[in-house]
Design a protein around this motif. Sequence first.
Motif, PDB file in Angstrom:
ATOM      1  N   THR A 298       6.115 -38.440  36.986  1.00 29.98           N
ATOM      2  CA  THR A 298       5.769 -38.958  35.659  1.00 29.98           C
ATOM      3  C   THR A 298       6.825 -38.562  34.636  1.00 29.98           C
ATOM      4  O   THR A 298       7.280 -39.382  33.833  1.00 29.98           O
ATOM      5  CB  THR A 298       4.402 -38.417  35.222  1.00 29.98           C
ATOM      6  OG1 THR A 298       3.409 -38.865  36.148  1.00 29.98           O
ATOM      7  CG2 THR A 298       4.042 -38.940  33.836  1.00 29.98           C
ATOM      8  N   GLN A 299       7.223 -37.268  34.692  1.00 31.01           N
ATOM      9  CA  GLN A 299       8.239 -36.806  33.752  1.00 31.01           C
ATOM     10  C   GLN A 299       9.562 -37.518  33.999  1.00 31.01           C
ATOM     11  O   GLN A 299      10.252 -37.919  33.072  1.00 31.01           O
ATOM     12  CB  GLN A 299       8.417 -35.289  33.868  1.00 31.01           C
ATOM     13  CG  GLN A 299       7.224 -34.517  33.343  1.00 31.01           C
ATOM     14  CD  GLN A 299       7.413 -33.027  33.483  1.00 31.01           C
ATOM     15  OE1 GLN A 299       8.223 -32.561  34.282  1.00 31.01           O
ATOM     16  NE2 GLN A 299       6.674 -32.271  32.697  1.00 31.01           N
ATOM     17  N   TRP A 300       9.903 -37.692  35.297  1.00 29.47           N
ATOM     18  CA  TRP A 300      11.150 -38.370  35.628  1.00 29.47           C
ATOM     19  C   TRP A 300      11.120 -39.811  35.127  1.00 29.47           C
ATOM     20  O   TRP A 300      12.092 -40.322  34.604  1.00 29.47           O
ATOM     21  CB  TRP A 300      11.347 -38.353  37.139  1.00 29.47           C
ATOM     22  CG  TRP A 300      12.518 -39.168  37.582  1.00 29.47           C
ATOM     23  CD1 TRP A 300      13.824 -38.826  37.633  1.00 29.47           C
ATOM     24  CD2 TRP A 300      12.463 -40.531  38.054  1.00 29.47           C
ATOM     25  NE1 TRP A 300      14.582 -39.853  38.095  1.00 29.47           N
ATOM     26  CE2 TRP A 300      13.789 -40.921  38.355  1.00 29.47           C
ATOM     27  CE3 TRP A 300      11.431 -41.441  38.244  1.00 29.47           C
ATOM     28  CZ2 TRP A 300      14.096 -42.183  38.842  1.00 29.47           C
ATOM     29  CZ3 TRP A 300      11.730 -42.707  38.726  1.00 29.47           C
ATOM     30  CH2 TRP A 300      13.056 -43.070  39.022  1.00 29.47           C
ATOM     31  N   GLN A 301       9.958 -40.436  35.298  1.00 29.72           N
ATOM     32  CA  GLN A 301       9.819 -41.839  34.889  1.00 29.72           C
ATOM     33  C   GLN A 301      10.110 -41.979  33.397  1.00 29.72           C
ATOM     34  O   GLN A 301      10.749 -42.933  32.973  1.00 29.72           O
ATOM     35  CB  GLN A 301       8.404 -42.315  35.206  1.00 29.72           C
ATOM     36  CG  GLN A 301       8.185 -43.791  34.954  1.00 29.72           C
ATOM     37  CD  GLN A 301       6.764 -44.196  35.233  1.00 29.72           C
ATOM     38  OE1 GLN A 301       5.830 -43.484  34.873  1.00 29.72           O
ATOM     39  NE2 GLN A 301       6.587 -45.330  35.872  1.00 29.72           N
ATOM     40  N   PHE A 302       9.664 -40.994  32.605  1.00 29.05           N
ATOM     41  CA  PHE A 302       9.886 -41.067  31.168  1.00 29.05           C
ATOM     42  C   PHE A 302      11.288 -40.597  30.785  1.00 29.05           C
ATOM     43  O   PHE A 302      11.953 -41.205  29.967  1.00 29.05           O
ATOM     44  CB  PHE A 302       8.834 -40.254  30.422  1.00 29.05           C
ATOM     45  CG  PHE A 302       7.521 -40.972  30.306  1.00 29.05           C
ATOM     46  CD1 PHE A 302       7.289 -41.870  29.294  1.00 29.05           C
ATOM     47  CD2 PHE A 302       6.506 -40.748  31.227  1.00 29.05           C
ATOM     48  CE1 PHE A 302       6.074 -42.542  29.186  1.00 29.05           C
ATOM     49  CE2 PHE A 302       5.304 -41.419  31.142  1.00 29.05           C
ATOM     50  CZ  PHE A 302       5.089 -42.312  30.117  1.00 29.05           C
ATOM     51  N   LYS A 303      11.725 -39.477  31.394  1.00 30.19           N
ATOM     52  CA  LYS A 303      13.007 -38.915  31.001  1.00 30.19           C
ATOM     53  C   LYS A 303      14.177 -39.797  31.427  1.00 30.19           C
ATOM     54  O   LYS A 303      15.254 -39.715  30.880  1.00 30.19           O
ATOM     55  CB  LYS A 303      13.163 -37.504  31.602  1.00 30.19           C
ATOM     56  CG  LYS A 303      12.173 -36.497  31.018  1.00 30.19           C
ATOM     57  CD  LYS A 303      12.298 -36.414  29.506  1.00 30.19           C
ATOM     58  CE  LYS A 303      11.279 -35.437  28.929  1.00 30.19           C
ATOM     59  NZ  LYS A 303      11.322 -35.403  27.457  1.00 30.19           N
ATOM     60  N   GLU A 304      13.952 -40.618  32.500  1.00 30.22           N
ATOM     61  CA  GLU A 304      15.019 -41.498  32.927  1.00 30.22           C
ATOM     62  C   GLU A 304      15.250 -42.625  31.920  1.00 30.22           C
ATOM     63  O   GLU A 304      16.259 -43.297  31.957  1.00 30.22           O
ATOM     64  CB  GLU A 304      14.672 -42.103  34.296  1.00 30.22           C
ATOM     65  CG  GLU A 304      14.907 -41.157  35.460  1.00 30.22           C
ATOM     66  CD  GLU A 304      16.367 -40.809  35.632  1.00 30.22           C
ATOM     67  OE1 GLU A 304      17.191 -41.729  35.794  1.00 30.22           O
ATOM     68  OE2 GLU A 304      16.708 -39.613  35.574  1.00 30.22           O
ATOM     69  N   ALA A 305      14.275 -42.833  31.042  1.00 33.31           N
ATOM     70  CA  ALA A 305      14.418 -43.889  30.046  1.00 33.31           C
ATOM     71  C   ALA A 305      15.485 -43.476  29.033  1.00 33.31           C
ATOM     72  O   ALA A 305      15.297 -42.544  28.272  1.00 33.31           O
ATOM     73  CB  ALA A 305      13.089 -44.137  29.345  1.00 33.31           C
ATOM     74  N   ALA A 306      16.634 -44.164  29.066  1.00 38.22           N
ATOM     75  CA  ALA A 306      17.740 -43.810  28.180  1.00 38.22           C
ATOM     76  C   ALA A 306      17.702 -44.614  26.896  1.00 38.22           C
ATOM     77  O   ALA A 306      18.549 -44.453  26.036  1.00 38.22           O
ATOM     78  CB  ALA A 306      19.080 -44.044  28.899  1.00 38.22           C
TER      79      ALA A 306
ATOM     80  N   SER B  70      13.682 -49.322  24.763  1.00 40.85           N
ATOM     81  CA  SER B  70      13.127 -50.418  25.539  1.00 40.85           C
ATOM     82  C   SER B  70      12.732 -49.952  26.942  1.00 40.85           C
ATOM     83  O   SER B  70      11.677 -50.334  27.464  1.00 40.85           O
ATOM     84  CB  SER B  70      14.125 -51.573  25.617  1.00 40.85           C
ATOM     85  OG  SER B  70      15.348 -51.130  26.169  1.00 40.85           O
ATOM     86  N   GLU B  71      13.568 -49.110  27.572  1.00 43.48           N
ATOM     87  CA  GLU B  71      13.233 -48.580  28.894  1.00 43.48           C
ATOM     88  C   GLU B  71      12.021 -47.656  28.816  1.00 43.48           C
ATOM     89  O   GLU B  71      11.152 -47.663  29.698  1.00 43.48           O
ATOM     90  CB  GLU B  71      14.435 -47.828  29.471  1.00 43.48           C
ATOM     91  CG  GLU B  71      15.584 -48.744  29.860  1.00 43.48           C
ATOM     92  CD  GLU B  71      16.774 -47.964  30.377  1.00 43.48           C
ATOM     93  OE1 GLU B  71      16.722 -46.715  30.393  1.00 43.48           O
ATOM     94  OE2 GLU B  71      17.779 -48.597  30.762  1.00 43.48           O
ATOM     95  N   TYR B  72      11.994 -46.875  27.747  1.00 39.19           N
ATOM     96  CA  TYR B  72      10.856 -45.975  27.590  1.00 39.19           C
ATOM     97  C   TYR B  72       9.565 -46.769  27.369  1.00 39.19           C
ATOM     98  O   TYR B  72       8.502 -46.388  27.836  1.00 39.19           O
ATOM     99  CB  TYR B  72      11.090 -45.035  26.406  1.00 39.19           C
ATOM    100  CG  TYR B  72      10.182 -43.820  26.435  1.00 39.19           C
ATOM    101  CD1 TYR B  72      10.606 -42.624  26.976  1.00 39.19           C
ATOM    102  CD2 TYR B  72       8.891 -43.886  25.928  1.00 39.19           C
ATOM    103  CE1 TYR B  72       9.786 -41.525  27.013  1.00 39.19           C
ATOM    104  CE2 TYR B  72       8.051 -42.796  25.965  1.00 39.19           C
ATOM    105  CZ  TYR B  72       8.502 -41.613  26.508  1.00 39.19           C
ATOM    106  OH  TYR B  72       7.673 -40.531  26.560  1.00 39.19           O
ATOM    107  N   GLY B  73       9.669 -47.888  26.658  1.00 35.82           N
ATOM    108  CA  GLY B  73       8.496 -48.736  26.441  1.00 35.82           C
ATOM    109  C   GLY B  73       7.926 -49.249  27.753  1.00 35.82           C
ATOM    110  O   GLY B  73       6.707 -49.238  27.967  1.00 35.82           O
TER     111      GLY B  73
ATOM    112  N   PHE C 272       4.910 -41.075  22.175  1.00 34.98           N
ATOM    113  CA  PHE C 272       6.101 -41.783  22.632  1.00 34.98           C
ATOM    114  C   PHE C 272       7.239 -40.767  22.690  1.00 34.98           C
ATOM    115  O   PHE C 272       7.981 -40.567  21.739  1.00 34.98           O
ATOM    116  CB  PHE C 272       6.423 -42.924  21.662  1.00 34.98           C
ATOM    117  CG  PHE C 272       7.192 -44.068  22.267  1.00 34.98           C
ATOM    118  CD1 PHE C 272       6.524 -45.108  22.906  1.00 34.98           C
ATOM    119  CD2 PHE C 272       8.575 -44.107  22.225  1.00 34.98           C
ATOM    120  CE1 PHE C 272       7.222 -46.172  23.451  1.00 34.98           C
ATOM    121  CE2 PHE C 272       9.281 -45.164  22.758  1.00 34.98           C
ATOM    122  CZ  PHE C 272       8.617 -46.194  23.389  1.00 34.98           C
ATOM    123  N   ASP C 273       7.371 -40.093  23.860  1.00 34.75           N
ATOM    124  CA  ASP C 273       8.337 -38.997  24.030  1.00 34.75           C
ATOM    125  C   ASP C 273       8.172 -37.942  22.936  1.00 34.75           C
ATOM    126  O   ASP C 273       9.109 -37.572  22.237  1.00 34.75           O
ATOM    127  CB  ASP C 273       9.768 -39.535  24.040  1.00 34.75           C
ATOM    128  CG  ASP C 273      10.738 -38.493  24.601  1.00 34.75           C
ATOM    129  OD1 ASP C 273      10.272 -37.550  25.275  1.00 34.75           O
ATOM    130  OD2 ASP C 273      11.951 -38.604  24.338  1.00 34.75           O
TER     131      ASP C 273
END
Length: 240
Positions: free
Chosen positions: A102-110, A113-116, A165-166
């Motif tokens: 889960t953390q990777w999924q969010f932290k990978e969002a650079a 839009s990716e984080y969304g 949101f992060d």
Amino acid sequence: MSTEDAKMDELEFRRAVLADPNDKELAKATGDDLKKQAFVKEIKQLDKKITEASNIPVPDGLAHRLLLRQTMAVHTQKRQRSHFIQLALAASVAFILGISVTQWQFKEAASLSEYGIAHVLHEGDYALGASEDISLSQVNAKLARFGGEMTANTGQIYYANFCDFDNIKSLHLVMQGDNGKVSVFIVPHMQGYAIDSAVKGKWNSEAYDLSKASLVIVSDVPSDVAKMRDRLSKNIQFSA
């Protein structure tokens, strides 16, 4: 001999018989007294039964079988304990991996839009499955936290709640697009995130900067992303 002495002799005789019914000296003390003879005979029979009961032969291999049973019981306990520990470790590893993914999924969002997209994937049907009819005034009550206001009705709003949101408190909306539901995030300006568009699987996302916040739109229909961006950018205003 007095009656009391006779009672004492009788008591002593019984004690001697109970102590050793086979004592040869008892024959003299018994004499011709039939009661004493009967008592001695009874105690001898009881003593014989006790002796016979205590002399039951031990079956061959009993000691070995008992030792084997004890060893197997100890082995079973150790195996069960080991199995429990393995299950506990497996559960712990699964829990840690779940958090890490889960953390990777969010932290990978650079980018925003990716984080969304990551946020929508993480929530699943929780927000997209909502079917409320949120009024414009209810949305503006939440938008006021960011100094914003939606000036016109932009279609049915199914969901409106604050979200993380992060680690930034933002507003999450689910709105009706031309072809289906559209996820919209109104996020206070964040450093370190690019304002761009992204595609992951069937999901399309675009981030757009407003005066005091960023607009992040996610949908599985690309045209709905662009249309919702144009619609909201004209109808959301922020105070000076």
